[in-house]
Design an enzyme around this catalytic site. Structure first.
Site, mmCIF file in Angstrom:
data_model
loop_
_atom_site.group_PDB
_atom_site.id
_atom_site.type_symbol
_atom_site.label_atom_id
_atom_site.label_comp_id
_atom_site.label_asym_id
_atom_site.label_seq_id
_atom_site.Cartn_x
_atom_site.Cartn_y
_atom_site.Cartn_z
ATOM 1 N N ASP A 116 -28.662 29.861 42.264
ATOM 2 C CA ASP A 116 -28.275 29.218 43.513
ATOM 3 C C ASP A 116 -28.980 29.896 44.681
ATOM 4 O O ASP A 116 -30.070 30.438 44.522
ATOM 5 C CB ASP A 116 -26.741 29.292 43.657
ATOM 6 C CG ASP A 116 -26.161 28.111 44.416
ATOM 7 O OD1 ASP A 116 -26.473 27.985 45.609
ATOM 8 O OD2 ASP A 116 -25.391 27.336 43.826
ATOM 9 N N HIS A 131 -23.809 28.920 49.936
ATOM 10 C CA HIS A 131 -23.482 28.030 48.826
ATOM 11 C C HIS A 131 -23.239 28.810 47.541
ATOM 12 O O HIS A 131 -22.225 28.637 46.855
ATOM 13 C CB HIS A 131 -24.640 27.043 48.654
ATOM 14 C CG HIS A 131 -24.419 25.952 47.670
ATOM 15 N ND1 HIS A 131 -24.657 26.094 46.321
ATOM 16 C CD2 HIS A 131 -24.017 24.669 47.831
ATOM 17 C CE1 HIS A 131 -24.415 24.949 45.697
ATOM 18 N NE2 HIS A 131 -24.023 24.072 46.592
ATOM 19 N N SER A 167 -21.143 20.346 43.341
ATOM 20 C CA SER A 167 -21.511 21.765 43.358
ATOM 21 C C SER A 167 -20.302 22.664 43.174
ATOM 22 O O SER A 167 -20.411 23.764 42.628
ATOM 23 C CB SER A 167 -22.165 22.127 44.702
ATOM 24 O OG SER A 167 -23.452 21.601 44.817
#
Length: 478
Positions: free
Chosen positions: A164, A201, A419
């Site tokens: 990520d 994220h 996600s």
């Protein structure tokens, strides 16, 4: 992915702020073509010795007969020896300045107590509907009344790769979770595995997998005693497929039980007739997934946030539709803790307009979905009117933000998307492997599918084998 924290919500969010955009695909020119100077070399089509010396090898992925390279692909002999290395983007990366990442000095003593929500006295623990619905740890809606998932296992001994934007171990809920020795930066920038301009994220994803709730009022992950390996594939807002594929192989070689991918190639880049390079990328992902499975690593991927039928003609959603990749769709409630009466623990998940297993409005669906899991949903009208805490229906987890002094400030915030659903399953893999360390990838996948609860509403297209059920899963694994 949708990303909200308290400050941005209090400033007011328009409809554009909750668009189900997830990640993008573009060239350096932004026209949807592959980046001009990056490409993949197929060692099944050309001998390594025949690759010209002026071609820079960015990643040696010869475990699956691939090289990620930079230079002139036409200098490599063979018609089928090269394929474009397609760029991927995260849409929210611009929310954190480029200098807020690994080069910064981190304040690990920041005060992270208190609720990130309205001034309603709710704790972070109460706001984790995704874990409460699964009876994880002390977050059960009926504490002391029934056995919780963590009474059986907390994921000790398992290892999960988060491929990520990087994971910040400055966060107290992740400080003792990230394996620095095994973590790595797979981009071409000079920094380490921590975020570098690509937002939080990956940090949010990691908290969902293995947050430790260090303060007692933080966030609790599915497998808080599992280990996180941060494999960063985003530098600023841009990443490359070759970096991701190299990271998958590295995760397998480093003994990870699961590799969590929360990325993809969204609309309009889903039609292989219009974008034929997608077929090359699909084949590369399939090689990586097959290799990972041989090493015992499950590759988990979010299904995508375009609300499309992946079985429709002219649609190829990657990496989800690559063979060997475990696809996860997103679900979420509508109405969680909107009503003061819901704050009673036994009512919080009952007084809902939509149940926690209801498909999120943005999720992709189709036969590539293996199971569904909590990714968060949102009532856009309620969110924009601002008279209800509609963002409570998103997933709360660990985040970081610039502290204004060159470092980062840990905190908690909401995001929604497939996600956020994928790491729920990656954490589930960690729970199974802690109980059955010798189980094959196929055996772990079968357990997750077989123990999934009924996929309603929506049925098989939205839920695959069903909705992730951790209690049934650990019982079967035990």
């Amino acid at each position: 992915m949708m990303n909200f924290d308290r400050r941005s919500l209090l400033k007011g969010i328009g409809a554009a702020g909750v668009a189900p955009a997830f990640s993008g695909l573009a060239s350096a020119e932004g026209d949807g073509d592959p980046a001009a100077d990056r490409f993949l070399i197929d060692l099944r089509e050309v001998d390594r010795a025949d690759v010209p010396g002026e071609v820079e090898i960015v990643h040696d992925i010869s475990d699956i007969d691939l090289l990620a390279a930079r230079g002139d692909p036409e200098s490599v002999p063979g018609v089928d020896s090269t394929a474009p290395d397609v760029a991927v983007y995260q849409d929210d990366a611009g929310s954190v300045p480029e200098n807020a990442g690994p080069a910064a000095e981190v304040d690990k003593g920041a005060d992270n107590s208190g609720s990130p929500g309205w001034d309603d006295g709710l704790s972070n623990n109460e706001l984790q509907w995704d874990k409460r619905a699964q009876r994880v740890g002390e977050l059960s809606d009926r504490p002391g009344n029934q056995r919780t998932v963590h009474d059986t296992t907390t994921g000790e001994g398992a290892r999960v790769a988060v491929i990520d934007s990087g994971v910040s171990d400055a966060h107290p809920d992740l400080a003792d979770v990230v394996n620095e020795e095994l973590s790595e930066n797979f981009t071409t920038d000079e920094y380490d595995f921590r975020p570098n301009g690509a937002g939080d994220h990956g940090t949010h994803v990691a908290g969902t997998v293995a947050g430790t709730n260090a303060s007692g009022d933080g966030v609790l992950g599915t497998a808080p005693d599992a280990e996180i390996v941060s494999l960063r594939v985003f530098s600023g807002v841009e990443g490359a497929s070759g970096d991701v594929i190299a990271a998958i192989v590295a995760a397998a070689n480093r003994g990870c039980d699961a590799a969590n991918l929360s990325l993809g190639y969204p609309v309009p880049f889903v039609d292989p007739e219009e974008y034929p390079f997608l077929l090359d990328i699909k084949e590369a992902y399939e090689r990586a997934a097959a290799y990972a499975r041989e090493q015992g690593t499950l590759v988990i991927n979010s299904a995508g946030n375009d609300g499309i039928d992946m079985d429709a003609e002219g649609v190829l959603s990657l990496p989800t539709e690559a063979e060997g990749v475990f696809g996860v769709s997103a679900t979420g409630p509508i109405g969680f803790l909107w009503d003061d009466r819901q704050q009673r623990e036994d009512l919080a998940l009952k007084r809902l307009a939509d149940p926690t297993s209801s498909p999120a409005f943005y999720t992709n669906y189709g036969s590539a979905v293996d199971v569904s899991a909590a990714g968060g949903d949102v009532d856009l009208e309620a969110l924009n009117e601002g008279d209800k805490p509609a963002y409570y229906d998103l997933v709360l987890s660990t985040v970081v933000s610039p502290d204004g002094e060159g470092g980062v400030e840990p905190g908690y915030g909401w995001k929604a998307g497939t996600s956020m659903a994928a790491p729920q399953v990656a954490g589930a893999v960690a729970l199974v492997r802690s109980l059955r360390p010798d189980a094959s990838a196929a055996e772990v996948e079968s357990l997750i599918r077989e123990t999934a609860s009924e996929g309603e509403p929506g049925g098989e297209p939205f839920h695959g084998a069903g909705h992730l059920d951790l209690r049934r899963l650990v019982k079967a694994a035990r």
